[in-house]
Scaffold this motif. Structure first.
Motif, PDB file in Angstrom:
ATOM      1  N   ASN A  92      69.950  63.668-115.872  1.00  0.00           N
ATOM      2  CA  ASN A  92      69.291  63.442-117.164  1.00  0.00           C
ATOM      3  C   ASN A  92      67.788  63.469-116.960  1.00  0.00           C
ATOM      4  N   PRO A  93      67.061  64.070-117.909  1.00  0.00           N
ATOM      5  CA  PRO A  93      65.608  64.105-117.753  1.00  0.00           C
ATOM      6  C   PRO A  93      64.955  62.811-118.244  1.00  0.00           C
ATOM      7  N   THR A 136      61.421  54.754-117.809  1.00  0.00           N
ATOM      8  CA  THR A 136      61.918  53.774-118.784  1.00  0.00           C
ATOM      9  C   THR A 136      62.934  54.475-119.668  1.00  0.00           C
ATOM     10  N   GLN A 166      66.091  54.555-122.522  1.00  0.00           N
ATOM     11  CA  GLN A 166      66.748  53.946-123.683  1.00  0.00           C
ATOM     12  C   GLN A 166      68.226  54.326-123.686  1.00  0.00           C
ATOM     13  N   SER A 188      72.624  57.395-120.094  1.00  0.00           N
ATOM     14  CA  SER A 188      71.497  56.458-120.181  1.00  0.00           C
ATOM     15  C   SER A 188      71.989  55.010-120.161  1.00  0.00           C
ATOM     16  N   TRP A 243      67.253  67.374-128.964  1.00  0.00           N
ATOM     17  CA  TRP A 243      67.406  68.694-129.591  1.00  0.00           C
ATOM     18  C   TRP A 243      67.238  68.599-131.086  1.00  0.00           C
TER      19      TRP A 243
END
Ligand code: FAD
Length: 469
Positions: A289-290, A305, A307, A313, A469
């Motif tokens: 994940n970026p 950080t 969310q 996430s 997106w």
């Protein structure tokens, strides 16, 4: 909304002198990359013309074959450009940024695909003597009896799958990981298409110049992928051996992850950039994940950080200290290197404040020269850290709290101005003189962009990162 009192001071002369040097270098890189692509297209067109391409247009069947040849050549150039564009070549990443590269990738991708379809139809039609009814038999004959054509058929299937799953409606229905995995078939597609170009395409092999051109292009594309998509990330992860050092709750389903590692001062990363992250010691560790850095890198540790918005996430909050972290990157142009103006405006929404928080720490500015507009519909992040930057550096931070005042607005309720544009230009009357860094979810950043453009901010002063997106 509150405005921190901004003291005035003269900007440091060395800051002013250095501004724009790297931005200009990047502009030259963009120009060279664009020129290389156009020149390649021009060159293959020239070879098609000198090979009798225009003369052949005089006859119906020969004309179809001729159109088939030029569309095939242009499609092949663009397919290879696609591979290079997404090979994470650092010089291109820095010059274009991921968002712009993805936009060009989409444009070039759909164009090369359409040209490939045109190539298949017209060349088959031409070989069928211009007769529509003979086309199916000719297609069968081409696929079965011509060298490399079975592989080319498999290549077409791969590319059709990639393109169909990239059409927006289909793309939205797929999990990111599924879409990404399917997208990797594009490499297979490009690889499988090469033999039929070599074995049946005289336009590829009929002179030394053509052979040098095509072999160089294939080697450059394959080399870019091997070096930058595979080799560099492996080497970086072995070299830096990153480990989770701390997980700090930031409230509202958001956590900061502190990561340490070996020789981090040798990792060429700047505030505002992002890596794609994989973490060990949790389910789904193969998924990347970026996440952007939320603090300026100090050579000893990195901080992101995150969310909680989905499976990947959410799992970050449960990471164990000491777990392994793997990175790809750094990527992105939302960094000091894009800067060319002395004054700054940073506009962020929600967790999109993360790279702006890091930039506010790393960028050089005199007190009062940098303004942050921070929109949050829930509890804002980094309140104490931003207040500290205000105290120490004269950063000006305005909160834009509350629910959005409408689907067509990037501002919250409670703003008096009749339009978002009027609000922007009254709050920041010198907005055209500033570098503007923008980060947040795409639908929101599109509204911000609309108003920045309407206010007259030149395109090259706007630096953007979309978080979704
Ligand atoms: C350049 C960039 C920087 C980002 N920086 C931050 C950050 O600092 N903090 C933060 O909280 N969030 C950041 N995000 C958003 C974050 O990457 C997604 O929220 C996260 O990947 C969601 O994964 P998930 O498995 O929890 O949810 P999912 O349900 O899998 O996905 C939720 C959304 O995230 C998108 N997404 C998932 N994986 C990726 C991926 N590998 N690349 C691009 N989009 C993906 C999905 O398309 C979907 O729209 C950033 C996104 C981008 C593109």
């Amino acid at each position: 909304m509150t405005l921190a009192q901004a003291p005035t001071a003269t900007p440091q002369p060395h800051v002013v002198r250095r501004l724009g040097v790297r931005a200009r270098r990047d502009a030259v890189t963009r120009l060279l990359a664009g020129s290389a692509l156009w020149l390649s297209l021009l060159l293959v067109t020239w070879w098609w013309v000198t090979g009798g391409g225009i003369g052949d247009l005089g006859g119906w069947a020969s004309g179809l074959e001729s159109v088939g040849r030029i569309t095939g050549l242009a499609s092949a150039v663009l397919l290879l450009a696609q591979v290079v564009l997404m090979a994470r070549v650092p010089v291109l990443e820095r010059a274009f940024g991921q968002d712009e590269l993805a936009r060009i990738h989409r444009l070039v991708g759909f164009t090369s695909f359409n040209l490939m379809l045109a190539h298949i139809v017209t060349i088959t039609w031409g070989y069928a003597g211009g007769s529509l009814t003979s086309m199916p038999r000719t297609l069968w004959d081409l696929v079965v009896n011509y060298p490399g054509m079975l592989l080319a058929t498999a290549a077409t299937v791969c590319l059709v799958m990639v393109v169909v799953t990239s059409i927006k409606a289909a793309r939205r229905r797929l999990r990111y990981e599924s879409w990404h995995l399917m997208h990797l078939y594009a490499y297979l597609g490009v690889g499988l298409a090469i033999p039929h170009q070599l074995w049946t395409g005289a336009d590829f092999t009929s002179s030394t110049g053509r052979q040098v051109f095509w072999w160089s292009a294939w080697i450059a594309a394959a080399g870019s992928v091997l070096v930058w998509r595979v080799g560099l990330p492996v080497w970086r992860n072995l070299r830096h051996d990153l480990r989770v050092a701390a997980i700090v709750p930031e409230g509202d389903g958001t956590v900061s992850v502190h990561v340490t590692g070996r020789a981090l001062d040798r990792l060429p990363v700047e505030a505002g950039q992002f890596f794609t992250w994989r973490f060990g010691g949790r389910p789904g560790r193969s998924r990347a994940n970026p996440y952007s850095l939320s603090a300026a890198p100090d050579g000893r540790s990195l901080r992101i950080t995150v969310q909680d918005v989905g499976d990947g996430s959410a799992a970050v909050a449960g990471l164990v200290v000491g777990s392994r972290a793997w990175i790809e990157g750094p990527y992105g142009r939302l960094s000091p290197r894009a800067r060319s103006r002395r004054k700054l405006l940073m506009i962020g929404a929600g967790v999109g404040i993360t790279p702006l928080r890091a930039l506010a720490e790393a960028l050089e500015y005199a007190p009062g020269e940098a303004l942050v507009l921070y929109r949050s519909s829930s509890a804002p992040l980094f309140v104490d850290e931003l207040a500290e930057l205000t105290r120490q550096r004269g950063l000006v931070v305005w909160g834009l709290a509350g629910r959005r005042r409408g689907p067509d607005s990037w501002l919250g309720h409670g703003v008096d101005a009749p339009t978002d544009l009027a609000a922007l230009t009254s709050w920041v009357p010198d907005v055209v003189e500033r570098d503007v860094y923008v980060c947040g979810p795409r639908p929101w950043t599109e509204l911000v962009l609309r108003d920045l453009r309407a206010a007259g901010v030149p395109e090259h002063h706007i630096h953007l990162e979309n978080f979704g997106w």
